[in-house]
Design a protein around this motif. Structure first.
Motif, mmCIF file in Angstrom:
data_model
loop_
_atom_site.group_PDB
_atom_site.id
_atom_site.type_symbol
_atom_site.label_atom_id
_atom_site.label_comp_id
_atom_site.label_asym_id
_atom_site.label_seq_id
_atom_site.Cartn_x
_atom_site.Cartn_y
_atom_site.Cartn_z
ATOM 1 N N VAL A 1 4.477 0.239 1.681
ATOM 2 C CA VAL A 1 4.379 -0.752 2.794
ATOM 3 C C VAL A 1 4.020 -2.141 2.344
ATOM 4 C CG1 VAL A 1 3.676 -1.142 5.092
ATOM 5 C CG2 VAL A 1 4.354 1.200 4.427
ATOM 6 N N PRO B 1 1.655 -4.929 8.186
ATOM 7 C CA PRO B 1 2.958 -4.691 7.513
ATOM 8 C C PRO B 1 3.972 -5.877 7.655
ATOM 9 C CG PRO B 1 2.162 -2.944 8.642
ATOM 10 C CD PRO B 1 1.196 -3.882 9.089
ATOM 11 N N ARG C 1 13.875 10.214 5.243
ATOM 12 C CA ARG C 1 12.917 9.621 6.288
ATOM 13 C C ARG C 1 13.270 10.222 7.647
ATOM 14 N NH1 ARG C 1 10.972 4.142 8.100
ATOM 15 N NH2 ARG C 1 11.827 3.625 9.829
ATOM 16 N N TRP D 1 13.470 -0.251 4.698
ATOM 17 C CA TRP D 1 13.431 -0.379 6.075
ATOM 18 C C TRP D 1 12.823 -1.761 6.665
ATOM 19 C CZ3 TRP D 1 12.262 4.242 3.399
ATOM 20 C CH2 TRP D 1 13.199 5.251 3.315
ATOM 21 N N ARG D 2 12.362 -1.604 7.606
ATOM 22 C CA ARG D 2 11.790 -2.882 8.174
ATOM 23 C C ARG D 2 10.559 -3.589 7.236
ATOM 24 N NH1 ARG D 2 8.827 -6.329 11.439
ATOM 25 N NH2 ARG D 2 7.101 -4.594 11.533
ATOM 26 N N THR D 3 9.683 -2.916 7.125
ATOM 27 C CA THR D 3 8.474 -3.268 6.402
ATOM 28 C C THR D 3 8.161 -2.221 5.087
ATOM 29 O OG1 THR D 3 6.736 -2.094 7.616
ATOM 30 C CG2 THR D 3 7.268 -4.331 8.235
ATOM 31 N N SER D 4 8.885 -1.045 5.256
ATOM 32 C CA SER D 4 8.558 0.097 4.164
ATOM 33 C C SER D 4 9.819 0.282 3.045
ATOM 34 C CB SER D 4 8.287 1.430 4.775
ATOM 35 O OG SER D 4 9.274 1.875 5.621
ATOM 36 N N VAL E 1 0.828 -1.223 -0.091
ATOM 37 C CA VAL E 1 -0.151 0.039 -0.070
ATOM 38 C C VAL E 1 1.054 1.224 0.033
ATOM 39 C CG1 VAL E 1 -2.160 -1.043 1.089
ATOM 40 C CG2 VAL E 1 -0.094 -0.052 2.486
ATOM 41 N N THR E 2 0.258 2.363 -0.517
ATOM 42 C CA THR E 2 0.887 3.622 -0.493
ATOM 43 C C THR E 2 0.807 4.175 0.845
ATOM 44 O OG1 THR E 2 0.337 3.927 -2.719
ATOM 45 C CG2 THR E 2 1.364 6.070 -1.668
ATOM 46 N N ALA E 3 1.835 4.378 1.742
ATOM 47 C CA ALA E 3 1.820 4.989 3.028
ATOM 48 C C ALA E 3 1.884 6.487 2.751
ATOM 49 C CB ALA E 3 2.876 4.384 3.761
ATOM 50 N N THR F 1 6.523 6.442 -0.278
ATOM 51 C CA THR F 1 6.725 5.289 0.842
ATOM 52 C C THR F 1 5.757 4.277 0.516
ATOM 53 O OG1 THR F 1 7.413 6.960 2.228
ATOM 54 C CG2 THR F 1 7.091 4.704 3.262
ATOM 55 N N ARG G 1 11.580 13.256 7.902
ATOM 56 C CA ARG G 1 9.994 13.076 8.136
ATOM 57 C C ARG G 1 9.767 12.776 9.515
ATOM 58 N NH1 ARG G 1 9.881 9.258 4.066
ATOM 59 N NH2 ARG G 1 9.992 7.473 5.343
HETATM 60 C C1 COA Z 1 0.369 2.220 5.877
HETATM 61 C C2 COA Z 1 -0.048 1.416 7.140
HETATM 62 C C3 COA Z 1 0.020 -0.243 6.644
HETATM 63 C C4 COA Z 1 0.803 1.467 8.209
HETATM 64 O O1 COA Z 1 0.157 0.644 9.141
HETATM 65 P P1 COA Z 1 0.683 0.704 10.653
HETATM 66 O O2 COA Z 1 -0.300 0.235 11.405
HETATM 67 O O3 COA Z 1 0.848 2.608 11.212
HETATM 68 O O4 COA Z 1 2.057 0.040 10.735
HETATM 69 P P2 COA Z 1 3.371 0.187 11.593
HETATM 70 O O5 COA Z 1 3.245 1.643 12.454
HETATM 71 O O6 COA Z 1 3.870 -1.023 11.882
HETATM 72 O O7 COA Z 1 4.216 1.014 10.253
HETATM 73 C C5 COA Z 1 4.456 0.113 9.319
HETATM 74 C C6 COA Z 1 5.499 0.708 8.355
HETATM 75 O O8 COA Z 1 5.037 1.806 7.765
HETATM 76 C C7 COA Z 1 5.651 3.275 7.883
HETATM 77 N N1 COA Z 1 4.527 4.226 7.935
HETATM 78 C C8 COA Z 1 3.443 4.218 8.431
HETATM 79 N N2 COA Z 1 2.930 5.399 8.168
HETATM 80 C C9 COA Z 1 3.762 6.128 7.421
HETATM 81 C C10 COA Z 1 3.679 7.587 6.696
HETATM 82 N N3 COA Z 1 2.533 8.070 6.657
HETATM 83 N N4 COA Z 1 4.770 7.597 5.877
HETATM 84 C C11 COA Z 1 5.595 6.984 5.619
HETATM 85 N N5 COA Z 1 5.684 5.814 6.326
HETATM 86 C C12 COA Z 1 4.641 5.301 7.208
HETATM 87 C C13 COA Z 1 6.191 2.954 9.245
HETATM 88 O O9 COA Z 1 7.460 3.893 9.293
HETATM 89 C C14 COA Z 1 6.716 1.534 9.092
HETATM 90 O O10 COA Z 1 7.832 1.376 8.471
HETATM 91 P P3 COA Z 1 9.261 0.349 8.759
HETATM 92 O O11 COA Z 1 8.539 -1.043 9.105
HETATM 93 O O12 COA Z 1 10.033 0.192 7.635
HETATM 94 O O13 COA Z 1 9.719 1.001 9.822
HETATM 95 C C15 COA Z 1 -1.496 1.686 7.332
HETATM 96 O O14 COA Z 1 -1.363 3.006 7.692
HETATM 97 C C16 COA Z 1 -2.474 1.704 6.071
HETATM 98 O O15 COA Z 1 -2.871 0.720 5.797
HETATM 99 N N6 COA Z 1 -2.746 3.249 5.379
HETATM 100 C C17 COA Z 1 -3.553 3.040 4.402
HETATM 101 C C18 COA Z 1 -2.916 2.628 3.025
HETATM 102 C C19 COA Z 1 -3.861 3.184 1.917
HETATM 103 O O16 COA Z 1 -4.734 2.894 1.866
HETATM 104 N N7 COA Z 1 -3.077 3.616 0.886
HETATM 105 C C20 COA Z 1 -3.772 4.167 -0.464
HETATM 106 C C21 COA Z 1 -4.092 2.848 -1.196
HETATM 107 S S1 COA Z 1 -2.877 1.777 -1.674
#
Ligand code: COA
Length: 168
Positions: free
Chosen positions: A116, A124, A148, A83-86, A54-56, A114, A151
């Motif tokens: 994920v 993730p 990063r 990184w770990r999951t991103s 997904v696009t974070a 970014t 950010r």
């Molecule tokens: C992105 C998402 C999976 C992160 O979930 P989460 O529960 O916050 O998970 P975590 O806190 O474990 O973060 C997972 C990774 O995402 C990164 N991340 C979370 N929010 C972020 C943001 N706003 N910008 C950049 N990176 C981000 C974290 O740094 C982490 O990276 P790492 O594991 O490499 O250190 C979740 O917020 C999501 O599903 N968002 C909606 C995505 C979406 O609908 N996109 C559009 C359609 S594809």
């Protein structure tokens, strides 16, 4: 997990801009460019991680030059750092007039996404390490680390401001 090279995930999309992509003046909508960038970045991230992604976030996008109806647009996406999951995926966009006197490609946009990786339950999921080989790949990886850090620093600072102001 074995490291994967930048080249293994590099993705090239070519799109011919038509009337549905443009405004009344014949210029391509910014949103159209972003959608194509997102698509190219998503494919590169899937290729690197072999996972659904997904696009974070979208850290930065520059619009250097307009793109016009009839231009052939090439989007080149590659994983800059993981990184770990991103993953940060950089997308470079060029446009060219397929006919006429000046067919040289013009750099029109750059964007940094970014992405994920998710497991089958939508959580993730860790991604393979990245093997940056060329000087350019190593530079892009260093610059992705700077973005990063900035950010995360910005997020912490904004949180501190909110807490100081008594907001949630
Ligand atoms: C992105 C998402 C999976 C992160 O979930 P989460 O529960 O916050 O998970 P975590 O806190 O474990 O973060 C997972 C990774 O995402 C990164 N991340 C979370 N929010 C972020 C943001 N706003 N910008 C950049 N990176 C981000 C974290 O740094 C982490 O990276 P790492 O594991 O490499 O250190 C979740 O917020 C999501 O599903 N968002 C909606 C995505 C979406 O609908 N996109 C559009 C359609 S594809």
């Amino acid at each position: 997990m074995d490291p994967r090279s930048v080249k293994a995930s590099t993705t090239v999309l070519v799109h011919w801009m038509s009337v549905v992509d443009t405004n009344n003046a014949g210029f391509v909508h910014g949103g159209t460019v972003l959608k194509l960038c997102d698509e190219a970045a998503g494919i590169a991230a899937i290729r690197h991680s072999s996972r659904r992604v997904v696009t974070a976030g979208l850290d930065r996008v520059t619009f250097v030059e307009p793109i016009e109806q009839g231009d052939l647009v090439t989007l080149t996406a590659s994983v800059n750092a993981v990184w770990r999951t991103s993953m940060e995926v950089g997308v470079r966009v060029t446009a060219e007039r397929p006919r006429g006197a000046n067919t040289a490609p013009r750099h029109t946009n750059t964007a940094y996404f970014t992405m994920v990786a998710l497991d089958d339950d939508g959580r993730p999921s860790p991604v393979p390490p990245l093997r940056s080989e060329s000087e350019d790949e190593q530079r892009r990886e260093r610059e992705a680390q700077v973005r990063r850090r900035n950010r995360l620093t910005e997020r912490e600072e904004l949180l501190r401001h909110r807490q100081a102001a008594g907001e949630r």
